[in-house]
Design a protein around this motif. Structure first.
Motif, PDB file in Angstrom:
ATOM      1  N   ASN A  40     -73.107 -37.134 -67.532  1.00 47.39           N
ATOM      2  CA  ASN A  40     -73.619 -35.990 -68.287  1.00 47.39           C
ATOM      3  C   ASN A  40     -74.912 -35.564 -67.611  1.00 47.39           C
ATOM      4  O   ASN A  40     -75.977 -36.141 -67.852  1.00 47.39           O
ATOM      5  CB  ASN A  40     -73.872 -36.350 -69.749  1.00 47.39           C
ATOM      6  CG  ASN A  40     -74.519 -35.204 -70.530  1.00 47.39           C
ATOM      7  OD1 ASN A  40     -74.558 -34.068 -70.058  1.00 47.39           O
ATOM      8  ND2 ASN A  40     -75.024 -35.509 -71.714  1.00 47.39           N
ATOM      9  N   ALA A  41     -74.827 -34.572 -66.756  1.00 48.79           N
ATOM     10  CA  ALA A  41     -75.993 -34.159 -65.970  1.00 48.79           C
ATOM     11  C   ALA A  41     -77.113 -33.614 -66.840  1.00 48.79           C
ATOM     12  O   ALA A  41     -78.278 -33.600 -66.412  1.00 48.79           O
ATOM     13  CB  ALA A  41     -75.576 -33.115 -64.934  1.00 48.79           C
ATOM     14  N   ASN A  42     -76.801 -33.204 -68.055  1.00 47.88           N
ATOM     15  CA  ASN A  42     -77.840 -32.714 -68.953  1.00 47.88           C
ATOM     16  C   ASN A  42     -78.656 -33.848 -69.572  1.00 47.88           C
ATOM     17  O   ASN A  42     -79.622 -33.585 -70.304  1.00 47.88           O
ATOM     18  CB  ASN A  42     -77.225 -31.861 -70.069  1.00 47.88           C
ATOM     19  CG  ASN A  42     -76.745 -30.508 -69.552  1.00 47.88           C
ATOM     20  OD1 ASN A  42     -77.423 -29.871 -68.743  1.00 47.88           O
ATOM     21  ND2 ASN A  42     -75.571 -30.082 -70.006  1.00 47.88           N
TER      22      ASN A  42
ATOM     23  N   HIS B 142     -74.627 -31.801 -61.711  1.00 43.08           N
ATOM     24  CA  HIS B 142     -73.250 -32.153 -61.369  1.00 43.08           C
ATOM     25  C   HIS B 142     -72.773 -33.252 -62.316  1.00 43.08           C
ATOM     26  O   HIS B 142     -73.281 -34.369 -62.287  1.00 43.08           O
ATOM     27  CB  HIS B 142     -73.164 -32.641 -59.919  1.00 43.08           C
ATOM     28  CG  HIS B 142     -73.744 -31.683 -58.915  1.00 43.08           C
ATOM     29  ND1 HIS B 142     -73.071 -30.565 -58.493  1.00 43.08           N
ATOM     30  CD2 HIS B 142     -74.934 -31.692 -58.262  1.00 43.08           C
ATOM     31  CE1 HIS B 142     -73.818 -29.910 -57.610  1.00 43.08           C
ATOM     32  NE2 HIS B 142     -74.951 -30.579 -57.456  1.00 43.08           N
ATOM     33  N   ASN B 143     -71.807 -32.939 -63.137  1.00 38.48           N
ATOM     34  CA  ASN B 143     -71.204 -33.948 -64.003  1.00 38.48           C
ATOM     35  C   ASN B 143     -70.234 -34.785 -63.169  1.00 38.48           C
ATOM     36  O   ASN B 143     -69.188 -34.304 -62.756  1.00 38.48           O
ATOM     37  CB  ASN B 143     -70.470 -33.290 -65.171  1.00 38.48           C
ATOM     38  CG  ASN B 143     -71.423 -32.574 -66.114  1.00 38.48           C
ATOM     39  OD1 ASN B 143     -72.502 -33.092 -66.413  1.00 38.48           O
ATOM     40  ND2 ASN B 143     -71.047 -31.391 -66.575  1.00 38.48           N
TER      41      ASN B 143
ATOM     42  N   TRP C  69     -82.177 -36.195 -55.042  1.00 36.19           N
ATOM     43  CA  TRP C  69     -80.999 -36.503 -55.854  1.00 36.19           C
ATOM     44  C   TRP C  69     -81.414 -37.476 -56.952  1.00 36.19           C
ATOM     45  O   TRP C  69     -82.080 -38.491 -56.674  1.00 36.19           O
ATOM     46  CB  TRP C  69     -79.908 -37.139 -55.004  1.00 36.19           C
ATOM     47  CG  TRP C  69     -79.256 -36.209 -54.032  1.00 36.19           C
ATOM     48  CD1 TRP C  69     -78.081 -35.524 -54.185  1.00 36.19           C
ATOM     49  CD2 TRP C  69     -79.737 -35.860 -52.724  1.00 36.19           C
ATOM     50  NE1 TRP C  69     -77.808 -34.778 -53.060  1.00 36.19           N
ATOM     51  CE2 TRP C  69     -78.814 -34.963 -52.149  1.00 36.19           C
ATOM     52  CE3 TRP C  69     -80.872 -36.225 -51.982  1.00 36.19           C
ATOM     53  CZ2 TRP C  69     -78.980 -34.423 -50.877  1.00 36.19           C
ATOM     54  CZ3 TRP C  69     -81.058 -35.684 -50.720  1.00 36.19           C
ATOM     55  CH2 TRP C  69     -80.110 -34.799 -50.173  1.00 36.19           C
ATOM     56  N   VAL C  70     -81.036 -37.199 -58.179  1.00 33.23           N
ATOM     57  CA  VAL C  70     -81.316 -38.070 -59.315  1.00 33.23           C
ATOM     58  C   VAL C  70     -79.979 -38.604 -59.801  1.00 33.23           C
ATOM     59  O   VAL C  70     -79.103 -37.828 -60.223  1.00 33.23           O
ATOM     60  CB  VAL C  70     -82.042 -37.316 -60.444  1.00 33.23           C
ATOM     61  CG1 VAL C  70     -82.410 -38.281 -61.569  1.00 33.23           C
ATOM     62  CG2 VAL C  70     -83.288 -36.613 -59.906  1.00 33.23           C
ATOM     63  N   CYS C  71     -79.802 -39.910 -59.717  1.00 29.59           N
ATOM     64  CA  CYS C  71     -78.524 -40.518 -60.061  1.00 29.59           C
ATOM     65  C   CYS C  71     -78.743 -41.986 -60.407  1.00 29.59           C
ATOM     66  O   CYS C  71     -79.856 -42.508 -60.272  1.00 29.59           O
ATOM     67  CB  CYS C  71     -77.529 -40.393 -58.900  1.00 29.59           C
ATOM     68  SG  CYS C  71     -78.022 -41.295 -57.401  1.00 29.59           S
ATOM     69  N   GLU C  72     -77.696 -42.651 -60.818  1.00 28.78           N
ATOM     70  CA  GLU C  72     -77.753 -44.097 -61.034  1.00 28.78           C
ATOM     71  C   GLU C  72     -77.519 -44.774 -59.697  1.00 28.78           C
ATOM     72  O   GLU C  72     -76.410 -44.730 -59.149  1.00 28.78           O
ATOM     73  CB  GLU C  72     -76.703 -44.529 -62.047  1.00 28.78           C
ATOM     74  CG  GLU C  72     -76.734 -46.008 -62.374  1.00 28.78           C
ATOM     75  CD  GLU C  72     -78.039 -46.449 -62.993  1.00 28.78           C
ATOM     76  OE1 GLU C  72     -78.539 -47.522 -62.600  1.00 28.78           O
ATOM     77  OE2 GLU C  72     -78.573 -45.724 -63.861  1.00 28.78           O
TER      78      GLU C  72
ATOM     79  N   GLY D 126     -83.714 -36.359 -47.288  1.00 27.44           N
ATOM     80  CA  GLY D 126     -84.166 -36.189 -48.653  1.00 27.44           C
ATOM     81  C   GLY D 126     -84.432 -37.514 -49.341  1.00 27.44           C
ATOM     82  O   GLY D 126     -84.568 -38.562 -48.695  1.00 27.44           O
ATOM     83  N   ILE D 127     -84.487 -37.475 -50.663  1.00 29.81           N
ATOM     84  CA  ILE D 127     -84.930 -38.598 -51.483  1.00 29.81           C
ATOM     85  C   ILE D 127     -83.931 -38.818 -52.610  1.00 29.81           C
ATOM     86  O   ILE D 127     -83.452 -37.856 -53.218  1.00 29.81           O
ATOM     87  CB  ILE D 127     -86.322 -38.300 -52.073  1.00 29.81           C
ATOM     88  CG1 ILE D 127     -87.358 -38.168 -50.954  1.00 29.81           C
ATOM     89  CG2 ILE D 127     -86.747 -39.357 -53.084  1.00 29.81           C
ATOM     90  CD1 ILE D 127     -88.627 -37.484 -51.381  1.00 29.81           C
ATOM     91  N   VAL D 128     -83.625 -40.080 -52.897  1.00 31.98           N
ATOM     92  CA  VAL D 128     -82.744 -40.437 -54.014  1.00 31.98           C
ATOM     93  C   VAL D 128     -83.564 -41.258 -55.006  1.00 31.98           C
ATOM     94  O   VAL D 128     -84.237 -42.217 -54.624  1.00 31.98           O
ATOM     95  CB  VAL D 128     -81.523 -41.243 -53.536  1.00 31.98           C
ATOM     96  CG1 VAL D 128     -80.633 -41.599 -54.717  1.00 31.98           C
ATOM     97  CG2 VAL D 128     -80.739 -40.443 -52.497  1.00 31.98           C
ATOM     98  N   LEU D 129     -83.493 -40.873 -56.290  1.00 34.23           N
ATOM     99  CA  LEU D 129     -84.256 -41.542 -57.342  1.00 34.23           C
ATOM    100  C   LEU D 129     -83.348 -41.912 -58.495  1.00 34.23           C
ATOM    101  O   LEU D 129     -82.457 -41.139 -58.871  1.00 34.23           O
ATOM    102  CB  LEU D 129     -85.367 -40.620 -57.871  1.00 34.23           C
ATOM    103  CG  LEU D 129     -86.401 -40.127 -56.852  1.00 34.23           C
ATOM    104  CD1 LEU D 129     -87.272 -39.053 -57.473  1.00 34.23           C
ATOM    105  CD2 LEU D 129     -87.247 -41.286 -56.335  1.00 34.23           C
ATOM    106  N   GLY D 130     -83.590 -43.076 -59.075  1.00 31.61           N
ATOM    107  CA  GLY D 130     -82.897 -43.442 -60.299  1.00 31.61           C
ATOM    108  C   GLY D 130     -83.418 -42.623 -61.472  1.00 31.61           C
ATOM    109  O   GLY D 130     -84.622 -42.377 -61.588  1.00 31.61           O
ATOM    110  N   GLY D 131     -82.534 -42.205 -62.349  1.00 34.20           N
ATOM    111  CA  GLY D 131     -82.925 -41.341 -63.455  1.00 34.20           C
ATOM    112  C   GLY D 131     -83.931 -41.969 -64.394  1.00 34.20           C
ATOM    113  O   GLY D 131     -84.764 -41.261 -64.988  1.00 34.20           O
ATOM    114  N   ASP D 132     -83.908 -43.300 -64.543  1.00 36.54           N
ATOM    115  CA  ASP D 132     -84.860 -43.980 -65.425  1.00 36.54           C
ATOM    116  C   ASP D 132     -86.275 -43.958 -64.867  1.00 36.54           C
ATOM    117  O   ASP D 132     -87.226 -44.260 -65.595  1.00 36.54           O
ATOM    118  CB  ASP D 132     -84.441 -45.432 -65.647  1.00 36.54           C
ATOM    119  CG  ASP D 132     -83.166 -45.554 -66.472  1.00 36.54           C
ATOM    120  OD1 ASP D 132     -82.820 -44.582 -67.183  1.00 36.54           O
ATOM    121  OD2 ASP D 132     -82.514 -46.612 -66.391  1.00 36.54           O
ATOM    122  N   PHE D 133     -86.405 -43.608 -63.593  1.00 41.96           N
ATOM    123  CA  PHE D 133     -87.712 -43.637 -62.927  1.00 41.96           C
ATOM    124  C   PHE D 133     -88.113 -42.253 -62.434  1.00 41.96           C
ATOM    125  O   PHE D 133     -89.009 -42.114 -61.600  1.00 41.96           O
ATOM    126  CB  PHE D 133     -87.673 -44.627 -61.763  1.00 41.96           C
ATOM    127  CG  PHE D 133     -86.919 -45.882 -62.099  1.00 41.96           C
ATOM    128  CD1 PHE D 133     -87.427 -46.777 -63.034  1.00 41.96           C
ATOM    129  CD2 PHE D 133     -85.686 -46.154 -61.534  1.00 41.96           C
ATOM    130  CE1 PHE D 133     -86.731 -47.926 -63.375  1.00 41.96           C
ATOM    131  CE2 PHE D 133     -84.982 -47.294 -61.862  1.00 41.96           C
ATOM    132  CZ  PHE D 133     -85.506 -48.188 -62.792  1.00 41.96           C
TER     133      PHE D 133
END
Length: 347
Positions: free
Chosen positions: A131-133, A184-185, A213-216, A236-243
């Motif tokens: 759920n991207a929202n 992106h769902n 990118w924000v993802c798990e 680019g950069i990838v980040l966990g959504g919790d952070f």
């Protein structure tokens, strides 16, 4: 008469030659550039008190093995960085042989006169979740606010200065503007660090925009970034959504992004990923034997000097880090000079 003209001609050619040599030496002070401490891969990744939160160096190790030409490209970027900083008489591009000096090599240095002003970096954010929202606009905006505060030295979480390092927090001279958010769902539960999320949702104009990118990610990993010199398709950069942004918790003030953007702008971990013998290529940060975690009481000492635990390029809790140094600022800005690794981002 012919002999006189010949003598004058020879003298003129010698004078021109000397002027050209002096010009070449000024443009390329090669003899003063020490690259003996340069490294790309590191086999010894060490931490103290916390797990390996940032995977940028391990990702770099993998990329070098997959792309043998990457080492030479990063060497050239480092050489150009040091050449520019040497020409300007500014520290920040490596000291040779891991020769940091306890964090006091660049005290009260005025902002680098690089002619670039405040460098604005436009940012595309790709949110990839079932759920991207679930990553709200407010969370996105809080992350952008943290980046702008941290890189302009206006953050409100600073600890008292003057009791730690003579070189206090500095304005790095960067701003960040939100160029777009793409949601992106995607049902995938964990993306790892092999750039799979970038392959599924490629970066948009990475030569002129920073992509996040924000993802798990999984595995307790907070984030990772690509250093200058890597492929555009994975830049680019990838980040966990919790952070990502203000989420609460010890890593919930958006400083994971600040740390990873530092890598994206050519900063290494402050401890050099190699104990006391390996440098981070910045003269005004002290040597350290490993990362620091938690919220250390000053001084936390290693390598016969106090660690700069409050630096964004360490692993301490978000509320306990608050600074870049002058040398780090100069190093980041050098890659935006004409011909630099990220010069195409300058409008």
């Amino acid at each position: 008469m012919k002999r006189i003209f010949l003598t004058l001609a020879v003298a003129a050619s010698v004078l021109v030659g000397c002027q050209e040599n002096a010009k070449d030496e000024a443009l390329d002070p090669q003899q003063s550039i020490d690259m003996s401490d340069f490294y790309v891969e590191t086999e010894e990744v060490s931490f103290k008190g916390e797990s390996e939160q940032c995977q940028s160096m391990r990702v770099l190790n993998r990329q070098v093995k997959e792309n043998p030409g990457l080492y030479k490209k990063m060497y050239d970027i480092e050489y150009a960085t040091r050449r520019f900083l040497n020409a300007k008489g500014k520290p920040g591009g490596g000291s040779g042989g891991g020769g940091d000096t306890g964090g006091e090599a660049d005290v009260d240095v005025a902002p680098i006169e690089d002619g670039l002003g405040i460098i604005n970096i436009p940012v595309y954010i790709h949110i990839v979740y079932p759920n991207a929202n679930s990553i709200s606009d407010a969370q996105v905006n809080s992350q952008m606010a943290t980046l702008n505060a941290d890189f302009r030295d206006t953050n409100v979480d600073q600890l008292p200065s003057g009791t730690t390092f003579a070189n206090d927090a500095t304005d790095a001279g960067f701003s960040f503007s939100l160029a777009g958010v793409f949601r992106h769902n995607d049902p995938k539960s964990s993306w790892g660090t092999n750039d799979a999320v970038k392959a599924a949702y490629p970066p948009i104009t990475p030569s002129t925009h920073m992509n996040i990118w924000v993802c798990e990610i999984g595995g307790g990993i907070l984030g990772y970034a690509q250093f200058p010199g890597g492929k555009e398709s994975t830049d680019g950069i990838v980040l966990g959504g919790d952070f990502f942004g203000n989420t609460g918790g010890v890593y919930g003030l958006g400083r994971t992004a600040t740390h990873e953007v530092g890598h994206y702008l050519n900063l290494r971990h402050i401890w050099g990923d190699g104990r006391c013998r390996q440098d981070d290529f910045v003269a005004d940060t002290p040597n350290a034997d490993s990362s620091n975690g938690g919220c250390p009481t000053f001084p936390s000492t290693s390598c016969k000097s106090a660690d700069m635990t409050m630096n964004y390029m360490d692993y301490t809790y978000d509320a306990c880090m608050y600074m870049f140094t002058d040398g780090q600022r100069n190093r980041m800005r050098a890659i935006f000079q004409p011909g630099g690794a990220r010069a195409s981002m300058i409008n």
